[in-house]
Design a protein around this motif. Sequence first.
Motif, mmCIF file in Angstrom:
data_model
loop_
_atom_site.group_PDB
_atom_site.id
_atom_site.type_symbol
_atom_site.label_atom_id
_atom_site.label_comp_id
_atom_site.label_asym_id
_atom_site.label_seq_id
_atom_site.Cartn_x
_atom_site.Cartn_y
_atom_site.Cartn_z
ATOM 1 N N ASN A 1 17.292 -67.182 15.833
ATOM 2 C CA ASN A 1 15.987 -67.325 15.190
ATOM 3 C C ASN A 1 16.078 -67.349 13.670
ATOM 4 O OD1 ASN A 1 13.613 -67.382 17.201
ATOM 5 N ND2 ASN A 1 15.093 -65.944 18.065
ATOM 6 N N GLY A 2 17.251 -67.652 13.171
ATOM 7 C CA GLY A 2 17.375 -67.926 11.743
ATOM 8 C C GLY A 2 17.795 -66.757 10.868
ATOM 9 N N PHE A 3 18.079 -65.593 11.461
ATOM 10 C CA PHE A 3 18.544 -64.478 10.636
ATOM 11 C C PHE A 3 20.019 -64.675 10.308
ATOM 12 C CE2 PHE A 3 14.780 -62.845 12.593
ATOM 13 C CZ PHE A 3 14.238 -61.963 11.662
ATOM 14 N N LYS A 4 20.377 -64.369 9.055
ATOM 15 C CA LYS A 4 21.751 -64.568 8.608
ATOM 16 C C LYS A 4 22.631 -63.410 9.076
ATOM 17 C CE LYS A 4 24.060 -64.709 4.236
ATOM 18 N NZ LYS A 4 23.879 -63.866 3.094
ATOM 19 N N LEU A 5 23.848 -63.733 9.487
ATOM 20 C CA LEU A 5 24.808 -62.679 9.831
ATOM 21 C C LEU A 5 25.452 -62.180 8.543
ATOM 22 C CD1 LEU A 5 25.424 -61.611 12.603
ATOM 23 C CD2 LEU A 5 27.336 -63.222 12.748
ATOM 24 N N GLU A 6 25.247 -60.926 8.219
ATOM 25 C CA GLU A 6 25.781 -60.367 6.971
ATOM 26 C C GLU A 6 27.250 -59.976 7.176
ATOM 27 O OE1 GLU A 6 23.957 -60.269 4.237
ATOM 28 O OE2 GLU A 6 22.109 -60.918 5.219
ATOM 29 N N PRO A 7 28.016 -59.829 6.070
ATOM 30 C CA PRO A 7 29.421 -59.420 6.220
ATOM 31 C C PRO A 7 29.530 -58.056 6.902
ATOM 32 C CG PRO A 7 28.873 -59.942 3.926
ATOM 33 C CD PRO A 7 27.613 -60.053 4.696
#
Length: 344
Positions: A143-149
């Motif tokens: 749904n468009g959430f970015k995967l953070e480091p």
Amino acid sequence: MNRRKFIHLSALTAPLLTAKNVIANNKTAVTKPIVISTWDSGMPVNAEAWKILSANGTALDAVEAGAKHIENEINCCVGIGGYPDRDGIVTLDSCIMDHNANCGAVAGIERIKHPVSVARMVMEKTPHVILVGAGAQQFAVENGFKLEPETLSESAKKAYDQWLKKSEYKPVINIENIPQGQEPKKQNGPFAPNFFDDGSANHDTMGLVAMDASGNLSGAVTTSGMAFKIHGRVGDSPIIGAGLFVDNEVGAATSSGTGEEVIRICGTHLVVEFMRQGMAPELACKKAVERIVKRDKEKAKTLQVGFLAMNKKGEYGAYAIQKGFVFSVKSNSENKIHPSKFLL
Ligand code: SD4
């Protein structure tokens, strides 16, 4: 005064008394909009929620905005900057609930900056209430959430390295996240919002409840959970009825502290049910705290749980097991931190 005079006088004063009652009732008019949140870290959170509430926005949008604000604080205790579990992994819990008993939650989600927004999406876009772990992350990414480091924040890394030396799971009352090399200050005075020399308080949970100008209630909770927990552990924060409960006819409540104890008594649901019976928010919170303490007083001495509640009149109150729980309030008439009363 004879009987006739009394009846005459009563007839004359009756309308006046009624008018007086109306004025008295107006005095107890509903305080709205209003937002309340756990801990002193709730002050900036309330300020963010207030931007929406004061512009006639919904309580739902306000609580999401407030929770997102603290999730953005990278060296803070909530969100991806929070402390990890015992395996060094940050896992986040969050939930949200609105005035129609719509609710959504994520538990044990990793590498997502705004779990509260994922929780809202679960509520609004799926037929489900809770998504966990890898499935929650997958849903977020889809749904468009970015995967953070995967990396830990600086403060979390330091604390984790320190913790690894003994590897003991020993939450400190009111202070889940102790900055490295610092001793908590003694809690003097009515409340001690800043426990450490650098002025931080470091709680890992933000719970907030708001009532908007239309009188609708909503709430949200976001947390990295208890530091150094077992990987996979879920606390009260994403559990509807434990870390958060909203009933638009009655009121809403949220909690902070050792989640296991809150889950055991369905804490915030209990608080709302006590308010339904007519108890003021503070008394309702106290009764829930008593329920925990009664079960095992010796254990209760070693842990903290605080409940925070608001009713439909915009009255609010809190109660905790131990000294040190504080909460923040923002309305048209106030903007401050209150100490919570406590049982032990
Ligand atoms: C939990 N209730 O994970 C949370 C922790 C908390 O301030 O409230 N910390 O059990």
